[in-house]
Design a protein around this motif. Structure first.
Motif, short mmCIF file in Angstrom:
data_model
loop_
_atom_site.label_atom_id
_atom_site.label_comp_id
_atom_site.label_asym_id
_atom_site.label_seq_id
_atom_site.Cartn_x
_atom_site.Cartn_y
_atom_site.Cartn_z
N THR A 135 1.15 -1.08 -0.26
CA THR A 135 -0.04 -0.16 -0.33
C THR A 135 0.73 1.23 0.44
O THR A 135 1.04 2.31 -0.68
CB THR A 135 -1.42 0.01 1.53
OG1 THR A 135 -1.58 -1.09 1.20
CG2 THR A 135 -1.74 1.60 1.15
N LEU A 136 1.60 1.47 0.57
CA LEU A 136 3.03 2.71 1.05
C LEU A 136 3.80 2.38 -0.83
O LEU A 136 3.96 3.77 -0.67
CB LEU A 136 3.69 1.88 2.31
CG LEU A 136 3.30 2.30 3.46
CD1 LEU A 136 4.83 2.40 4.16
CD2 LEU A 136 2.68 3.72 3.67
N THR A 137 3.98 1.56 -0.89
CA THR A 137 4.22 1.38 -2.63
C THR A 137 3.48 2.22 -3.49
O THR A 137 4.26 3.18 -4.32
CB THR A 137 4.59 -0.17 -2.34
OG1 THR A 137 5.72 -0.82 -1.76
CG2 THR A 137 5.44 -0.14 -4.37
N LYS A 138 1.96 2.09 -3.66
CA LYS A 138 0.92 2.19 -4.08
C LYS A 138 1.45 4.08 -4.14
O LYS A 138 1.42 5.13 -5.28
CB LYS A 138 0.16 2.48 -3.99
CG LYS A 138 -0.31 0.38 -4.55
CD LYS A 138 -1.43 0.31 -3.91
CE LYS A 138 -1.47 -1.44 -4.84
NZ LYS A 138 -3.44 -2.39 -4.21
N ILE A 139 1.33 4.44 -2.53
CA ILE A 139 0.99 5.80 -2.61
C ILE A 139 3.07 6.70 -3.29
O ILE A 139 2.57 7.57 -3.20
CB ILE A 139 1.64 5.79 -0.71
CG1 ILE A 139 -0.20 5.19 -0.55
CG2 ILE A 139 1.22 7.35 -0.39
CD1 ILE A 139 -0.51 5.35 1.18
N CYS A 489 -8.00 2.54 4.25
CA CYS A 489 -8.17 4.04 4.20
C CYS A 489 -7.70 4.22 3.20
O CYS A 489 -7.89 5.85 2.46
CB CYS A 489 -7.55 5.42 4.86
SG CYS A 489 -8.86 5.14 6.65
N ASN A 490 -6.73 3.61 2.25
CA ASN A 490 -6.37 3.58 0.52
C ASN A 490 -6.94 2.43 -0.56
O ASN A 490 -6.78 1.78 -1.57
CB ASN A 490 -4.98 3.34 0.84
CG ASN A 490 -4.34 4.69 1.60
OD1 ASN A 490 -3.80 5.75 1.12
ND2 ASN A 490 -3.60 4.52 2.90
N LEU A 491 -7.90 2.05 0.19
CA LEU A 491 -7.98 1.42 -0.83
C LEU A 491 -9.02 1.45 -2.35
O LEU A 491 -9.02 1.50 -3.27
CB LEU A 491 -10.06 0.61 -0.61
CG LEU A 491 -9.47 -0.28 0.68
CD1 LEU A 491 -10.95 -0.20 1.04
CD2 LEU A 491 -9.38 -1.49 0.70
N ASN A 492 -8.47 3.36 -2.87
CA ASN A 492 -9.24 3.86 -3.76
C ASN A 492 -7.75 4.29 -4.21
O ASN A 492 -8.01 4.77 -5.86
CB ASN A 492 -9.77 5.50 -3.03
CG ASN A 492 -8.93 6.25 -2.47
OD1 ASN A 492 -7.50 5.23 -1.86
ND2 ASN A 492 -9.35 7.38 -2.98
N ILE A 493 -6.87 3.52 -4.66
CA ILE A 493 -5.46 3.49 -4.81
C ILE A 493 -5.88 2.56 -6.76
O ILE A 493 -5.30 1.53 -5.70
CB ILE A 493 -3.94 4.17 -4.45
CG1 ILE A 493 -4.31 4.72 -3.15
CG2 ILE A 493 -3.16 3.72 -5.13
CD1 ILE A 493 -3.28 4.45 -2.31
#
Length: 493
Positions: A135-139, A489-493
């Motif tokens: 998830t952090l990698t996507k951000i 909280c980052n399902l929209n990425i």
């Protein structure tokens, strides 16, 4: 088994036994697991072309490939993709991992996947951390070499811990940015130093090769003194950053001033709320007397605009509410006696009429300001409209104090003055750069088109946090809560 009719058996023979089966009376699609009308051939072929059937065929192919693939290729990371996907699905849906140990749930998964379902501890120890890092990698990919805004807020959870969340978004002139939760930390105490340090740690999470100090253009927080002080300290290292305090908080503080200036209305709302609180007999009387009217609202002071909505409710239904309250025996409860005493004063009615006539728009302005994807120009327009309407109400002594409060709140918000000037440039209302910092560039102004002016998204992340840390999950380690919150909280990425 009855003999199959030639027509139905011909469909099974033509399209294959792995697609259709028949008992001589009906034609059954094995892929979709539904009965198919076979009175005419085009109905059968029509079913084969439906989106549902094609989707089911694709799922079957994927399952077949997933069973063959491990035999053809060697899994280098020695971890199961199924276990990883299962963990991510459970975390995203806020389903506790220990649910996989439930006998019926495990039986269901093994029947329809079919896979060996691992123990909860296997998922927690081996896969949660990987999904968090992914998830952090996507951000990091989203914010790479782009201008961003940052928002920070803190709250106290049910265990008394100081919890601070940091969210970021990309500033883009074409579309509103996605909101991404970067960090959730437990702070020993909340002051300007801990907030500034949290900001720096969060920036290091999204920029592994070195913090891009010139790419942070906006910081949004509440107007707490330690947040304002932290914003000033952070600006030393981020020269292009502007700190704006939440405008939704600003309007809420104006609403709080209204509540303070009308104590009789505040006592009315509080006492009537207590009259019906946990008292079914009085609620039944209320419903019998006024079946078309909703029960008196129960405003929560920390929820923006709820007190104003309650005042408007009493203004609209004052006569009916008073009639019902007078039916109760004042000796039954202190709240009944207090409500009847307050309602005997005509000043209350005058105050309610004044509030609705002059300040009812504040509630809708708050709701509009909280909307996602709102442009900077739209947000500034809302504040300008509020200012204009409050200035009209300032002709009275009570309205003047409220308008003065609004002006003081805006005057302290130096970041809003910068954003207001940028909004005028974007809208073509001015071509002057007066009042803007020298560090700001032309391209930076363009990127402010969808800049946020409130910290509502951080508040929403706290709501997700409270859902995770429910009453039945209090033994949760904070390290795991933080990771799961970032994932959810980052399902929209």
């Amino acid at each position: 088994m009855p003999k199959c009719s030639p027509s139905l058996s011909s469909y099974v023979k033509e399209f294959g036994e792995y697609v259709f089966s028949s008992d001589g009376k009906i034609l059954f699609c094995k892929v979709c697991e539904v009965k198919v009308s076979a009175s005419k051939r085009f109905l059968v072929t029509q079913h084969l072309k439906t989106a549902k059937h094609e989707h089911a065929v694709n799922l079957r192919k994927k399952r077949e490939q997933s069973t063959v693939q491990p035999l053809l290729t060697q899994n280098t990371n020695k971890k199961s993709d199924f276990n990883s996907d299962l963990t991510e699905a459970l975390l995203s849906a806020n389903i506790p991992l220990y649910k996989v140990n439930n006998f019926k749930f495990k039986e269901f998964l093994e029947k329809y996947t079919p896979k060996n379902i691992p123990d909860e501890s296997t998922l927690r120890k081996n896969y949660v951390d990987d999904i968090y890092k992914k998830t952090l990698t996507k951000i990091q990919a989203e914010v790479f070499n782009r201008k961003i805004w940052v928002s920070i807020d803190e709250t106290t959870d049910v265990d008394g811990r100081y919890i601070a969340n940091v969210i970021v978004g990309v500033l883009d002139s074409e579309v509103p940015s996605k909101v991404m939760l970067v960090n959730c930390e437990h702070l020993e105490k909340t002051n300007s130093t801990t907030i500034a340090q949290l900001f720096e740690r969060s920036m290091n999470l999204i920029w592994l090769q070195g913090v891009e100090h010139n790419n942070v253009l906006l910081l949004v927080s509440d107007a707490a003194p330690y947040m304002v002080k932290a914003g000033s300290a952070i600006k030393i290292f981020f020269p292009k950053m502007h700190h704006v305090t939440c405008l939704a908080h600003a309007l809420h503080r104006v609403a709080e001033q209204i509540r303070s200036d009308f104590p009789l209305v505040d006592k009315l709302i509080s006492s009537v709320k207590k009259v019906f609180l946990k008292c079914p007999s009085r609620i039944n009387i209320f419903k019998d007397e006024a079946p078309e009217l909703s029960l008196p609202p129960e405003p929560v002071i920390t929820r923006w605009g709820t007190w104003l909505n309650a005042a408007i409710y009493y203004c609209d239904s004052y006569k009916t509410i008073k009639k019902i309250i007078e039916k109760f025996d004042p000796d039954d409860a202190v709240s009944i006696h207090a409500a009847q005493t307050i309602m005997s004063e005509r000043r209350v009615e005058a105050n309610l009429a004044f509030i609705k006539s002059n300040f009812s728009f504040l509630s809708s302005a708050l709701i509009s300001l909280e909307e996602k994807g709102k442009s900077l120009s739209s947000s500034v327009a809302i504040i300008n409209a509020v200012s204009e309407k409050l200035s009209i109400a300032a002709s009275s002594p009570q309205g003047k104090s409220i308008y003065t409060k609004f002006q003081k709140v805006l005057d302290k918000n130096s970041g809003y003055k910068v954003l207001s000037q940028i909004s005028k440039i974007i809208d073509g209302k001015t071509d002057s750069f007066d009042g803007l910092p020298e560090a700001i560039e032309t391209i930076d102004i363009v990127n402010f088109k969808y800049a946020p002016v409130n910290s509502v998204d951080v508040e929403r992340s706290f709501s997700v946090y409270k859902n995770i840390l429910s009453d039945r999950r209090r033994s949760f380690k904070f390290e795991n809560i933080s990771k799961i919150l970032v994932i959810q909280c980052n399902l929209n990425i």
